[in-house]
Design a protein around this motif. Structure first.
Motif, PDB file in Angstrom:
ATOM      1  N   LEU A 145     -28.754 115.300  17.546  1.00  0.00           N
ATOM      2  CA  LEU A 145     -29.182 115.984  16.922  1.00  0.00           C
ATOM      3  C   LEU A 145     -30.739 114.927  17.239  1.00  0.00           C
ATOM      4  CD1 LEU A 145     -28.165 114.564  13.512  1.00  0.00           C
ATOM      5  CD2 LEU A 145     -28.719 116.222  14.261  1.00  0.00           C
ATOM      6  N   GLU A 146     -31.969 115.135  17.171  1.00  0.00           N
ATOM      7  CA  GLU A 146     -33.228 114.749  17.678  1.00  0.00           C
ATOM      8  C   GLU A 146     -32.810 113.697  17.342  1.00  0.00           C
ATOM      9  OE1 GLU A 146     -37.102 115.729  15.123  1.00  0.00           O
ATOM     10  OE2 GLU A 146     -37.893 116.635  17.435  1.00  0.00           O
ATOM     11  N   GLN A 167     -21.739 111.277  14.505  1.00  0.00           N
ATOM     12  CA  GLN A 167     -23.114 111.580  14.163  1.00  0.00           C
ATOM     13  C   GLN A 167     -22.976 113.713  13.217  1.00  0.00           C
ATOM     14  OE1 GLN A 167     -25.695 111.942  16.209  1.00  0.00           O
ATOM     15  NE2 GLN A 167     -25.061 109.972  16.175  1.00  0.00           N
ATOM     16  N   TYR A 205     -25.768 114.867  11.308  1.00  0.00           N
ATOM     17  CA  TYR A 205     -25.506 116.490  11.655  1.00  0.00           C
ATOM     18  C   TYR A 205     -25.820 116.814  10.219  1.00  0.00           C
ATOM     19  CZ  TYR A 205     -25.331 121.775  11.884  1.00  0.00           C
ATOM     20  OH  TYR A 205     -25.412 122.851  11.616  1.00  0.00           O
ATOM     21  N   TYR A 248     -34.905 121.058  10.480  1.00  0.00           N
ATOM     22  CA  TYR A 248     -34.334 119.788  11.319  1.00  0.00           C
ATOM     23  C   TYR A 248     -34.479 120.352  12.809  1.00  0.00           C
ATOM     24  CZ  TYR A 248     -29.475 122.075  10.428  1.00  0.00           C
ATOM     25  OH  TYR A 248     -28.214 123.065  10.329  1.00  0.00           O
ATOM     26  N   VAL A 276     -32.293 120.632  16.407  1.00  0.00           N
ATOM     27  CA  VAL A 276     -31.007 120.588  17.081  1.00  0.00           C
ATOM     28  C   VAL A 276     -31.272 121.102  18.688  1.00  0.00           C
ATOM     29  CG1 VAL A 276     -28.876 121.476  17.634  1.00  0.00           C
ATOM     30  CG2 VAL A 276     -29.511 120.949  15.688  1.00  0.00           C
ATOM     31  N   THR A 312     -28.114 115.528   7.628  1.00  0.00           N
ATOM     32  CA  THR A 312     -29.140 116.209   7.831  1.00  0.00           C
ATOM     33  C   THR A 312     -29.439 117.586   7.648  1.00  0.00           C
ATOM     34  OG1 THR A 312     -29.327 114.619   9.852  1.00  0.00           O
ATOM     35  CG2 THR A 312     -30.452 116.118   9.520  1.00  0.00           C
ATOM     36  N   SER A 313     -29.013 118.631   7.668  1.00  0.00           N
ATOM     37  CA  SER A 313     -28.648 119.660   7.374  1.00  0.00           C
ATOM     38  C   SER A 313     -28.733 120.339   6.089  1.00  0.00           C
ATOM     39  CB  SER A 313     -27.674 120.604   8.048  1.00  0.00           C
ATOM     40  OG  SER A 313     -26.312 120.214   7.519  1.00  0.00           O
TER      41      SER A 313
END
Ligand SMILES: *[C@@H]1O[C@H](CO)[C@@H](O)[C@H](O)[C@H]1NC(C)=O
Ligand SMILES: *[C@@H]1O[C@H](CO)[C@@H](O)[C@H](O)[C@H]1NC(C)=O
Ligand SMILES: *[C@@H]1O[C@H](CO)[C@@H](O)[C@H](O)[C@H]1NC(C)=O
Ligand SMILES: *[C@@H]1O[C@H](CO)[C@@H](O)[C@H](O)[C@H]1NC(C)=O
Ligand SMILES: *[C@@H]1O[C@H](CO)[C@@H](O)[C@H](O)[C@H]1NC(C)=O
Ligand SMILES: *[C@@H]1O[C@H](CO)[C@@H](O)[C@H](O)[C@H]1NC(C)=O
Ligand SMILES: *[C@@H]1O[C@H](CO)[C@@H](O)[C@H](O)[C@H]1NC(C)=O
Ligand SMILES: *[C@@H]1O[C@H](CO)[C@@H](O)[C@H](O)[C@H]1NC(C)=O
Ligand SMILES: *[C@@H]1O[C@H](CO)[C@@H](O)[C@H](O)[C@H]1NC(C)=O
Ligand SMILES: *[C@@H]1O[C@H](CO)[C@@H](O)[C@H](O)[C@H]1NC(C)=O
Ligand SMILES: *[C@@H]1O[C@H](CO)[C@@H](O)[C@H](O)[C@H]1NC(C)=O
Ligand SMILES: *[C@@H]1O[C@H](CO)[C@@H](O)[C@H](O)[C@H]1NC(C)=O
Length: 346
Positions: free
Chosen positions: A113-114, A149, A153, A163, A165, A156-157
């Protein structure tokens, strides 16, 4: 690099003394005898020029072209989920303005992820020709590398409109007859998210007045828009429904596959009619209940999927349900002395 040219031997100096030969003539005479010096110089010049190109400039150009290239995801599917793995289908297109068509070796790609250096998953990217428009379709079982993580993810999605990646890794690059060089990948991929399932609604709610084998007493359809390009297989979803903090029922969506676009999914529910009628007469006389839908569990083949649980639980959904309309459709409104034309304001 300094190139030492051997000094001419004294015998040659004597020969040249007093002569008025031109440079060309001298050169012609000089050449046959010292051809090997010229060859040596030529080889050195070729090496001096080409070695930095091959060992310094070429890897630099290769890396620079990789940096400038882009990978655009055209579609993605997360299927057959388990607590620690899922099947990933990732279709993407390699975009590059370069006319250099290098061959890229297969490599292990970390997905991050960022803002994180800890990968949530790792992919095996097969060898590919780095030409503009090359399609790269990957289909494999992916192990979740880091649970926290991957939870992030999933969240976030689900919540984001968009978003990022990163695909990170390193692998061989070969261009034409040149030797192989190693390039680093740090490709930024921008993906559309589910935007918090904005637009989620219960579009149909029906009370079932006959006994059902699964014990439910209502069914209906939910509308779930998925603005992303990703298909999510989620299995069975059970949700609790609350009005004013009072549990009024629960519902189950079976074998959910959330495809890109508008999804209309059937559900079955068990409502507590005592709780509903009490709320109807005491507070929501207009018949329109604000219903908070709270995900309790997502499971696939009997296994809990905590990443989807956590993501969905961070995004409680609220809908308005016209209970009087539901009761009327079931033929129960008259029995309760209510109908949609004589409702009181809330
Ligand atoms: C490629 O990008 C990385 C950062 O992602 C940077 O550190 C590196 O200097 C770049 N290399 C070239 C040759 O442009
Ligand atoms: C290719 O060049 C165009 C125009 O300069 C630019 O808009 C585009 O982003 C470039 N694409 C890549 C993959 O570098
Ligand atoms: C690369 O491919 C894309 C999509 O196929 C196209 O729009 C673009 O013009 C191409 N760029 C070059 C430099 O050929
Ligand atoms: C990749 O998948 C897309 C979409 O399913 C398909 O149209 C395309 O032909 C595939 N490309 C390759 C190289 O398999
Ligand atoms: C939700 O669906 C119901 C029934 O189809 C409809 O009356 C209502 O307007 C919808 N709500 C929203 C916010 O779209
Ligand atoms: C609800 O169940 C009834 C009776 O089994 C059925 O006729 C109806 O189609 C179902 N509605 C939905 C939306 O599944
Ligand atoms: C729904 O609620 C009933 C009654 O409270 C309970 O027995 C049942 O296990 C619940 N179902 C689910 C799927 O949570
Ligand atoms: C999805 O539903 C929304 C809201 O009802 C509508 O505006 C949109 O056009 C629909 N999209 C598709 C692809 O059907
Ligand atoms: C139904 O709701 C009523 C009132 O809120 C409550 O007393 C009762 O225990 C509930 N029944 C079930 C099965 O949860
Ligand atoms: C969902 O639940 C039903 C009934 O319990 C079961 O038959 C089905 O296999 C479940 N689906 C998945 C994907 O686990
Ligand atoms: C969602 O609702 C549940 C039950 O009311 C509550 O415990 C939880 O904190 C809520 N989550 C969020 C993110 O508001
Ligand atoms: C609604 O109920 C009122 C009395 O409560 C009754 O007068 C009226 O006719 C009913 N309307 C319909 C459409 O059933």
């Amino acid at each position: 690099m300094a190139i030492e040219v051997p000094k001419e031997s004294p015998t040659h100096v004597e020969e040249g003394v007093g002569s008025n030969k031109t440079f060309g003539q001298k050169f012609k005479r000089h050449c046959p005898r010292f051809w090997w010096i010229h060859l040596l110089i030529l080889i050195l010049i070729v090496l001096v020029v080409t070695l930095p190109v091959v060992f310094v400039a070429y890897p630099h150009i290769a890396q620079s072209e990789i940096n400038k290239s882009r990978l655009v995801v055209t579609s993605q599917s997360l299927l057959n989920p388990a607590p620690d793995a899922f099947d990933l289908q990732l279709n993407s297109v390699f975009l590059s303005n370069s006319s250099l068509h290098a061959q890229l070796d297969a490599f292990k790609a970390d997905l991050c992820l960022e803002g994180s250096d800890v990968p949530f998953a790792q992919l095996s990217i097969p060898a590919l020709k780095a030409a503009n428009g090359t399609e790269e379709n990957v289909s494999q079982r992916v192990q979740i590398q880091n649970k926290q993580q991957f939870y992030d993810y999933a969240k976030t999605s689900l919540l984001s409109d968009e978003y990022v990646v990163y695909i990170k890794g390193k692998g061989g690059l070969k261009y034409g007859k040149l030797q192989k060089t190693t390039v680093n990948y740090n490709e930024k991929i921008v993906l559309k998210g589910m935007n918090g399932l904005k637009g989620f609604n219960v579009t149909d709610f029906e009370l079932l007045t006959t006994a059902q084998p699964d014990g439910s007493n209502a069914n209906g359809t939910v509308f779930m828009p998925n603005p992303s390009m990703t298909t999510y297989e989620m299995g069975n979803l059970t949700m609790d429904m609350y009005t004013d903090g009072v549990l009024i029922g629960n519902s189950t969506l079976h074998n959910v596959v959330l495809k890109p676009g508008n999804n209309t999914l059937p559900f079955r529910a068990l409502t507590n009619q005592t709780a509903v009628v009490t709320l109807l007469f005491n507070k929501y006389k207009c018949g329109v209940f604000p219903v908070d839908i709270v995900t309790k569990r997502t499971s696939y083949n009997g296994q809990d999927l905590p990443y989807y649980d956590q993501a969905l639980q961070s995004n409680n959904l609220t809908i308005n349900l016209n209970v009087i309309e539901v009761l009327e459709k079931a033929g129960l409104a008259g029995y309760l002395g209510i109908n949609t034309t004589n409702t009181l304001p809330c």
